[in-house]
Design a protein around this motif. Structure first.
Motif, PDB file in Angstrom:
ATOM      1  N   ASP A 112      -3.318  -0.108   1.065  1.00 50.76           N
ATOM      2  CA  ASP A 112      -3.371   1.392   0.634  1.00 50.76           C
ATOM      3  C   ASP A 112      -2.730   1.906   1.780  1.00 50.76           C
ATOM      4  OD1 ASP A 112      -4.802   0.421  -1.082  1.00 50.76           O
ATOM      5  OD2 ASP A 112      -6.512   1.773  -1.219  1.00 50.76           O
ATOM      6  N   PHE A 115       1.118   1.053   2.741  1.00 52.76           N
ATOM      7  CA  PHE A 115       2.063   1.603   1.837  1.00 52.76           C
ATOM      8  C   PHE A 115       2.246   2.980   2.669  1.00 52.76           C
ATOM      9  CE2 PHE A 115       1.355  -0.851  -2.254  1.00 52.76           C
ATOM     10  CZ  PHE A 115       1.946  -2.048  -1.915  1.00 52.76           C
ATOM     11  N   LYS A 126       9.504   1.880   2.349  1.00 54.65           N
ATOM     12  CA  LYS A 126       8.474   1.867   1.458  1.00 54.65           C
ATOM     13  C   LYS A 126       8.930   1.153   0.041  1.00 54.65           C
ATOM     14  CE  LYS A 126       4.688   4.464  -0.227  1.00 54.65           C
ATOM     15  NZ  LYS A 126       4.017   5.914  -0.382  1.00 54.65           N
ATOM     16  N   ILE A 130       6.840  -2.194  -1.171  1.00 54.22           N
ATOM     17  CA  ILE A 130       6.135  -2.460  -2.471  1.00 54.22           C
ATOM     18  C   ILE A 130       6.836  -3.453  -3.496  1.00 54.22           C
ATOM     19  CG2 ILE A 130       5.644  -1.394  -4.541  1.00 54.22           C
ATOM     20  CD1 ILE A 130       5.551   1.343  -2.953  1.00 54.22           C
ATOM     21  N   LYS A 131       8.070  -3.590  -3.361  1.00 53.00           N
ATOM     22  CA  LYS A 131       8.635  -4.771  -4.174  1.00 53.00           C
ATOM     23  C   LYS A 131       8.378  -5.975  -3.522  1.00 53.00           C
ATOM     24  CE  LYS A 131      11.847  -6.653  -6.663  1.00 53.00           C
ATOM     25  NZ  LYS A 131      11.662  -6.760  -8.206  1.00 53.00           N
ATOM     26  N   LYS A 134       4.651  -7.016  -4.344  1.00 50.54           N
ATOM     27  CA  LYS A 134       4.701  -7.063  -5.961  1.00 50.54           C
ATOM     28  C   LYS A 134       5.101  -8.495  -6.015  1.00 50.54           C
ATOM     29  CE  LYS A 134       7.098  -5.870 -10.240  1.00 50.54           C
ATOM     30  NZ  LYS A 134       7.953  -5.347 -11.008  1.00 50.54           N
ATOM     31  N   LEU A 154      -0.911  -0.529  -8.240  1.00 48.87           N
ATOM     32  CA  LEU A 154      -0.491   0.361  -7.188  1.00 48.87           C
ATOM     33  C   LEU A 154      -1.037   1.887  -7.466  1.00 48.87           C
ATOM     34  CD1 LEU A 154       1.551   1.240  -5.117  1.00 48.87           C
ATOM     35  CD2 LEU A 154       3.014   1.640  -6.976  1.00 48.87           C
ATOM     36  N   ILE A 157      -4.215   2.562  -5.621  1.00 51.98           N
ATOM     37  CA  ILE A 157      -4.258   2.857  -4.150  1.00 51.98           C
ATOM     38  C   ILE A 157      -5.024   4.077  -3.809  1.00 51.98           C
ATOM     39  CG2 ILE A 157      -2.600   3.464  -2.434  1.00 51.98           C
ATOM     40  CD1 ILE A 157      -0.579   1.683  -3.548  1.00 51.98           C
ATOM     41  N   ILE A 220       9.404   2.390 -10.302  1.00 52.05           N
ATOM     42  CA  ILE A 220       8.997   2.127  -9.053  1.00 52.05           C
ATOM     43  C   ILE A 220       9.300   3.275  -7.992  1.00 52.05           C
ATOM     44  CG2 ILE A 220      11.067   0.908  -8.081  1.00 52.05           C
ATOM     45  CD1 ILE A 220       9.117  -0.957  -6.709  1.00 52.05           C
ATOM     46  N   VAL A 224       6.155   5.519  -6.022  1.00 55.67           N
ATOM     47  CA  VAL A 224       6.263   5.780  -4.761  1.00 55.67           C
ATOM     48  C   VAL A 224       6.164   7.427  -4.505  1.00 55.67           C
ATOM     49  CG1 VAL A 224       8.021   6.118  -2.521  1.00 55.67           C
ATOM     50  CG2 VAL A 224       7.826   3.942  -3.989  1.00 55.67           C
ATOM     51  N   SER A 227       2.513   8.343  -5.316  1.00 54.89           N
ATOM     52  CA  SER A 227       1.473   8.015  -4.297  1.00 54.89           C
ATOM     53  C   SER A 227       1.661   8.848  -3.142  1.00 54.89           C
ATOM     54  CB  SER A 227       2.040   6.905  -3.651  1.00 54.89           C
ATOM     55  OG  SER A 227       1.119   6.385  -2.695  1.00 54.89           O
TER      56      SER A 227
END
Length: 275
Positions: A112, A115, A126, A130-131, A134, A154, A157, A220, A224, A227
């Motif tokens: 968490d 990221f 970032k 994440i990619k 994943k 995600l 998070i 995605i 981002v 988040s």
């Protein structure tokens, strides 16, 4: 016993440690991707960082020392303020960050927080982080013959910090004054308005032929930005800002970050096409 995996983010090799306490990513190795001379302590002395870490710990750590946290928070951002990861963990009993020695030495953060740290490197970094995370989890899932839903993971998070909302991959429009004067009963709709210009109910009315809800249609890039918006809104709530003020701030944040991500769209699309 911790299991070690490696992921590569634009030429930087980064360690991911997994154990019963979850996944932790090496911030020390992530830092190698940032231009210039920067240190984790530079990030840790930032007031927004301290507030985010405090909220994360309050959600996930029953033993968090709020008294010591209040002292640190009052000093964060001052020119002479500086604190190390070791001092942070020892004073507050924090569990999200840890400095380790030995074979996997360095500073590690719960995924968490990692990221969040990735955004400090850059928005593009970032996305790649994440990619790759994943991809790593999907490989593990395939080996274990289990399903791993990345979108839902995600969104967890900031699950207890906030809720999420998603739509098309577009730069949000600036909100009209009439929208900022309305009171939204659900904080999720504050994010909906800031990012998509409509509430969940309005989206549902416009998409009667679609199953699920607005959060089930995410890219995605949107995850981002979402988040980051969740974290920012939680901080603004904590600071007692009125909803109308928060809505304007979140709308501007969404516009700026979507423009930044879309400026890298070609590279991101090429990355995503490798799924």
């Amino acid at each position: 016993m911790a299991k070690s995996k490696k992921i590569e983010i634009k030429g930087t090799i980064i360690t991911v440690l997994s154990n019963d306490n979850g996944d932790h990513i090496s911030l020390t190795e992530m830092l190698q991707a940032k231009d210039g001379d920067f240190f984790i302590s530079d990030w840790l002395r930032n007031r927004n960082t301290v507030e985010f870490l405090g909220i994360w710990e309050s959600v996930n750590n029953p033993a968090f020392n709020y008294g010591e946290f209040a002292i640190i928070k009052s000093q964060a951002g001052l020119n002479n303020y500086k604190i190390s990861v070791k001092e942070w963990t020892e004073k507050t009993n924090a569990i999200g960050l840890k400095a380790t020695a030995g074979r996997y030495g360095g500073t590690y953060a719960h995924v968490d927080i990692a990221f969040e740290f990735g955004m400090w490197i850059s928005a593009e970094f970032k996305v790649y982080l994440i990619k790759e995370f994943k991809r790593l989890k999907e490989e593990e899932s395939n080996r274990l013959k289990t399903n791993w839903d990345f979108q839902r993971t995600l969104s967890k998070i900031n699950y207890r910090i906030h809720t999420d909302a998603i739509k098309d991959n577009l730069i949000p429009a600036e909100l009209e004054k009439k929208h900022t004067t309305l009171i939204y009963a659900d904080e999720a709709d504050v994010l909906n308005m800031a990012l998509f210009g409509k509430t969940a109910k309005q989206w549902k009315k416009e998409n009667t032929n679609k199953k699920g809800n607005i959060r089930d249609y995410a890219t995605i890039e949107q995850l981002v930005v979402l988040s980051n918006m969740e974290s920012t809104n939680a901080l603004l709530i904590h600071q007692k800002f009125e909803q109308s003020h928060r809505l304007l701030q979140l709308n501007q944040l969404a516009i700026i970050q979507m423009k930044s991500l879309l400026s890298h769209q070609r590279g991101i699309n090429k990355l995503l096409s490798n799924d």
